[in-house]
Design an enzyme around this catalytic site. Structure first.
Site, PDB file in Angstrom:
ATOM      1  N   ARG A 129       1.023  -0.804  -0.280  1.00 53.83           N
ATOM      2  CA  ARG A 129      -0.065   0.037   0.047  1.00 53.83           C
ATOM      3  C   ARG A 129       1.248   1.108  -0.062  1.00 53.83           C
ATOM      4  NH1 ARG A 129      -1.147   1.696   4.687  1.00 53.83           N
ATOM      5  NH2 ARG A 129      -2.047  -0.163   5.658  1.00 53.83           N
ATOM      6  N   TYR A 143     -18.100  17.041 -14.381  1.00 57.60           N
ATOM      7  CA  TYR A 143     -17.909  15.709 -14.718  1.00 57.60           C
ATOM      8  C   TYR A 143     -19.139  15.139 -13.696  1.00 57.60           C
ATOM      9  CZ  TYR A 143     -17.295  10.117 -14.798  1.00 57.60           C
ATOM     10  OH  TYR A 143     -17.632   9.599 -14.113  1.00 57.60           O
ATOM     11  N   ASP A 183      -9.134  18.769 -14.274  1.00 56.22           N
ATOM     12  CA  ASP A 183      -9.370  17.567 -14.688  1.00 56.22           C
ATOM     13  C   ASP A 183      -8.720  17.225 -16.142  1.00 56.22           C
ATOM     14  OD1 ASP A 183     -10.150  15.392 -15.570  1.00 56.22           O
ATOM     15  OD2 ASP A 183     -11.962  14.995 -13.968  1.00 56.22           O
ATOM     16  N   LYS A 206      -9.218   6.855 -18.900  1.00 61.12           N
ATOM     17  CA  LYS A 206      -9.954   7.272 -20.242  1.00 61.12           C
ATOM     18  C   LYS A 206      -8.574   7.568 -20.829  1.00 61.12           C
ATOM     19  CE  LYS A 206     -13.633   7.206 -17.851  1.00 61.12           C
ATOM     20  NZ  LYS A 206     -14.051   9.313 -16.804  1.00 61.12           N
TER      21      LYS A 206
HETATM   22  C1  LIG Z   1     -14.574   8.981 -16.167  1.00 63.46           C
HETATM   23  C2  LIG Z   1     -14.038  11.064 -15.099  1.00 63.46           C
HETATM   24  C3  LIG Z   1     -13.486  11.319 -13.733  1.00 63.46           C
HETATM   25  C4  LIG Z   1     -13.449   9.868 -12.825  1.00 63.46           C
HETATM   26  O1  LIG Z   1     -13.290   8.995 -13.211  1.00 63.46           O
HETATM   27  P1  LIG Z   1     -12.834   7.799 -13.439  1.00 63.46           P
HETATM   28  O2  LIG Z   1     -11.527   6.509 -13.152  1.00 63.46           O
HETATM   29  O3  LIG Z   1     -14.421   6.820 -13.279  1.00 63.46           O
HETATM   30  O4  LIG Z   1     -13.263   7.135 -11.252  1.00 63.46           O
HETATM   31  C5  LIG Z   1     -13.027  12.261 -13.442  1.00 63.46           C
HETATM   32  N1  LIG Z   1     -13.116  13.288 -14.438  1.00 63.46           N
HETATM   33  C6  LIG Z   1     -13.910  12.962 -15.588  1.00 63.46           C
HETATM   34  C7  LIG Z   1     -13.661  13.862 -16.539  1.00 63.46           C
HETATM   35  C8  LIG Z   1     -13.991  11.553 -16.068  1.00 63.46           C
HETATM   36  O5  LIG Z   1     -14.668  11.875 -17.147  1.00 63.46           O
END
Ligand SMILES: *Cc1c(COP(=O)(O)O)cnc(C)c1O
Length: 379
Positions: free
Chosen positions: A49, A102, A174, A199
């Site tokens: 961890r 999001y 983000d 993503k």
């Molecule tokens: C998918 C997404 C998240 C969250 O991520 P997870 O890996 O699904 O927890 C945060 N911000 C954006 C812009 C996203 O597309």
């Protein structure tokens, strides 16, 4: 000498294994490490961890790609966000979030963090004056997505970095939609970059993960402390899969952009499409800012169906090659109806999305095949 993006994606944090010469960093699938004597762990590894060499490789690579001082990898994008919030904020603090954030980010603030005493205001982050008006003397974070999900609004990162400094707040970007190949917020003045590596960074729709990259090593240490203390770490196999994906990020992003540009041109002149949302279009209100801070405009495209909500849902249901699914950023093209899928939890809130909206994550298939599928789906 400093290496280019593609070289860093393939080599940063990824020296051949010291013992065996394995070219690819091994999956260190272990929970603990043998120690040579009491209090003498090898190279600092005690418990997985707290540290794992596969995760370290990913963390170093992401820090290099974002031009940051430290990278931290988490179990998901939301786990990264939660760790960041609880590291930087205390009860009573205030956060400004995008009014089209999001959906999961919105839910984290509105349904979880609020119960712990955090306050927030949703603001139109493409408008610096609106963000200035939303900020208070308790504002600790200005949270930005650019481009936003799913409306692809653009925030001026450099201008908001200045505003954050005036308020002694941190600018968090983000960067999931752009990826570090298209946009590097730290170089524009951001303090923290957030990724859902699920993503584009991972890029193959086969792993969930998240990351933070920071400019300030002191904040990096605090976040590393909380990463271990809260425990939402990225597992070794997940880190390995994400690294496997990230090596091709540059060439994937270029093809995502090529295909998205073809699709935007097609949709833009289609009689059954009312409006196309894409920052590469000269009439997009954020076009100039996007051109200034992004290398290209990305693989995400949204559009309004001329026939309204039912038409938008029909298009999603009729698509064949575009897979009807949530998520984005993989090599395969996806289609979805944000109002009833990814953003359903924002219904009735200031973050509700238009009901006639369709969102595309344009993949890297043959562009003509994607166009043919849209042609039949639009009807
Ligand atoms: C998918 C997404 C998240 C969250 O991520 P997870 O890996 O699904 O927890 C945060 N911000 C954006 C812009 C996203 O597309």
């Amino acid at each position: 000498m400093t290496y280019g993006f593609e070289t860093l994606a393939i080599h940063a944090g990824q020296e051949p294994d010291a013992r065996t010469g394995a070219v690819i960093p091994p999956i260190f699938q272990t929970s603990t490490y043998a120690q040579d004597a009491v209090g003498a762990p090898r190279q600092g590894y005690e418990y997985a961890r707290s540290g794992n060499p596969t995760r370290d490789a990913l963390q170093e690579c992401l820090a290099a790609l974002e031009g940051g001082r430290r990278g931290l990898a988490f179990a998901s994008g939301l786990a990264a966000e939660d760790t960041l919030l609880r590291t930087v904020c205390r009860p009573g603090d205030h956060v400004v979030i995008p009014d089209d954030a999001y959906g999961g980010t919105y839910r984290l603030f509105a349904k979880v963090a609020e119960r712990w005493g955090l306050t927030w205001t949703a603001a139109r982050i493409s408008d610096v004056d609106a963000v200035r008006a939303a900020a208070t003397d308790r504002t600790r974070i200005i949270w930005v997505e650019t481009p936003t999900n799913p409306l692809l609004n653009i925030a001026d990162i450099a201008a908001l970095a200045g505003l954050a400094r005036e308020h002694d707040a941190r600018l968090v970007v983000d960067n999931t939609f752009a990826s570090p190949y298209l946009q590097q917020p730290i170089g524009l003045g951001a303090d923290v970059v957030v990724h859902s590596t699920t993503k584009y960074v991972g890029g193959h729709s086969d792993v969930i993960g998240g990351a933070l990259v920071v400019a300030d090593p002191g904040l990096g240490d605090e976040l590393a402390y909380h990463q271990n203390a809260m425990g939402a770490v990225n597992g070794p196999f997940d880190a390995w899969l994400t690294l496997r994906g990230v090596r091709t990020l540059g060439i994937r992003m270029d093809r995502h952009c090529d295909n998205a540009e073809r699709i935007v041109a097609y949709l833009h002149s289609h009689p059954k499409v009312r409006r196309v949302y894409y920052p590469g279009l000269p009439e997009h209100p954020g076009h100039e800012t996007a051109a200034k801070q992004m290398r290209r405009f990305g693989g995400m495209v949204s559009f309004s169906a001329a026939g309204g909500e039912e038409h938008a849902v029909e298009i999603c249901n009729r698509a064949r090659l575009f897979v009807l699914a949530e998520s984005l950023g993989g090599v395969e093209s996806l289609i979805e109806h944000p109002g009833r899928m990814t953003h359903a939890s924002a219904a009735g809130s200031p973050l509700e999305v238009p009901a006639d909206l369709v969102r595309l994550s344009v993949g890297i298939e043959t562009a003509d095949d994607l166009l043919a599928d849209l042609e039949q789906a639009l009807g």
